[in-house]
Scaffold this active site. Structure first.
Site, PDB file in Angstrom:
ATOM      1  N   GLY A   1      -1.124   4.515 -23.461  1.00 55.62           N
ATOM      2  CA  GLY A   1      -1.319   3.802 -24.716  1.00 55.62           C
ATOM      3  C   GLY A   1      -2.337   2.712 -24.508  1.00 55.62           C
ATOM      4  N   GLY A   2      -2.912   2.227 -25.592  1.00 53.69           N
ATOM      5  CA  GLY A   2      -3.916   1.167 -25.471  1.00 53.69           C
ATOM      6  C   GLY A   2      -4.992   1.569 -24.483  1.00 53.69           C
ATOM      7  CG  ASP A   3      -6.673  -1.482 -22.039  1.00 51.17           C
ATOM      8  OD1 ASP A   3      -5.487  -1.718 -22.358  1.00 51.17           O
ATOM      9  OD2 ASP A   3      -7.364  -2.289 -21.396  1.00 51.17           O
ATOM     10  CD  GLU A   4      -0.676  -0.497 -20.214  1.00 52.82           C
ATOM     11  OE1 GLU A   4      -0.432  -1.644 -19.829  1.00 52.82           O
ATOM     12  OE2 GLU A   4       0.201   0.275 -20.668  1.00 52.82           O
TER      13      GLU A   4
ATOM     14  CG  LEU B   1     -10.108   0.673 -19.632  1.00 57.34           C
ATOM     15  CD1 LEU B   1     -10.772   1.201 -20.890  1.00 57.34           C
ATOM     16  CD2 LEU B   1     -10.730   1.265 -18.392  1.00 57.34           C
TER      17      LEU B   1
END
Length: 172
Positions: free
Chosen positions: A81-84, A41
């Site tokens: 993880g995160g925005d991945e 994102l």
């Protein structure tokens, strides 16, 4: 739950790697292609930093729901993880099929997300690696899709790029 992301309910990295390994074995035996699409994102950190992680988490859940609508049942979408996020799409007859999926993903994310009575406009960047041309194992395909993702970000975000071997030279 050891194989699923607790926030989105999507497969996690471990389950994704297991499914990708199995799909690669199938593709090799049947002389088929598959695509790995690495999705990030654009500017997500700004939302977390300005509005807090609760809003960021809600947005990630909404993004996951939209992404799920773009894939076939035999494909795998995971949150790394995160925005991945990453998608493994099997039986890709030619690069145009992977490009069509990437375009669908970009279009699906484009409409605003309404969270807490506010509209959030976000975009995404996508890197694509194809088996067997861009790698023959999990590690190579993920690395090359990630390299293509950073190329997409470098070209202004909100687009997709296919991996090319010259990207490794430019990244050095």
């Amino acid at each position: 739950m050891a194989y699923y992301d607790s926030l989105t309910g999507l497969p996690n990295r471990t389950l994704f790697n297991d499914r990708l390994s199995a799909a690669l074995g199938h593709a090799h035996r049947n002389n088929e292609r598959l695509a790995v699409l690495f999705i990030d994102l654009d500017n997500f950190k700004i939302i977390n930093d300005t509005l807090g992680h609760a809003v960021g988490d809600e947005l990630l859940q909404a993004v996951a729901e939209r992404l799920k609508k773009c894939v076939r049942i035999e494909d795998t979408i995971a949150r790394l993880g995160g925005d991945e996020f990453v998608i493994m799409s099997s039986r890709v007859d030619n690069p145009e099929h992977a490009a069509a999926l990437a375009k669908r993903l970009l279009e699906t994310i484009r409409p605003p997300f309404n969270l807490e009575e506010r509209d959030f406009h976000i975009t995404t960047s996508i890197g694509i690696a194809l088996y067997p041309n861009d790698g023959e194992d999990n590690q190579a395909l993920l690395k090359n899709a990630d390299t293509a993702l950073y190329s997409a970000k470098g070209l202004g975000r909100n687009n997709y790029q296919f991996y090319e071997s010259t990207m490794n030279i430019m990244a050095s």
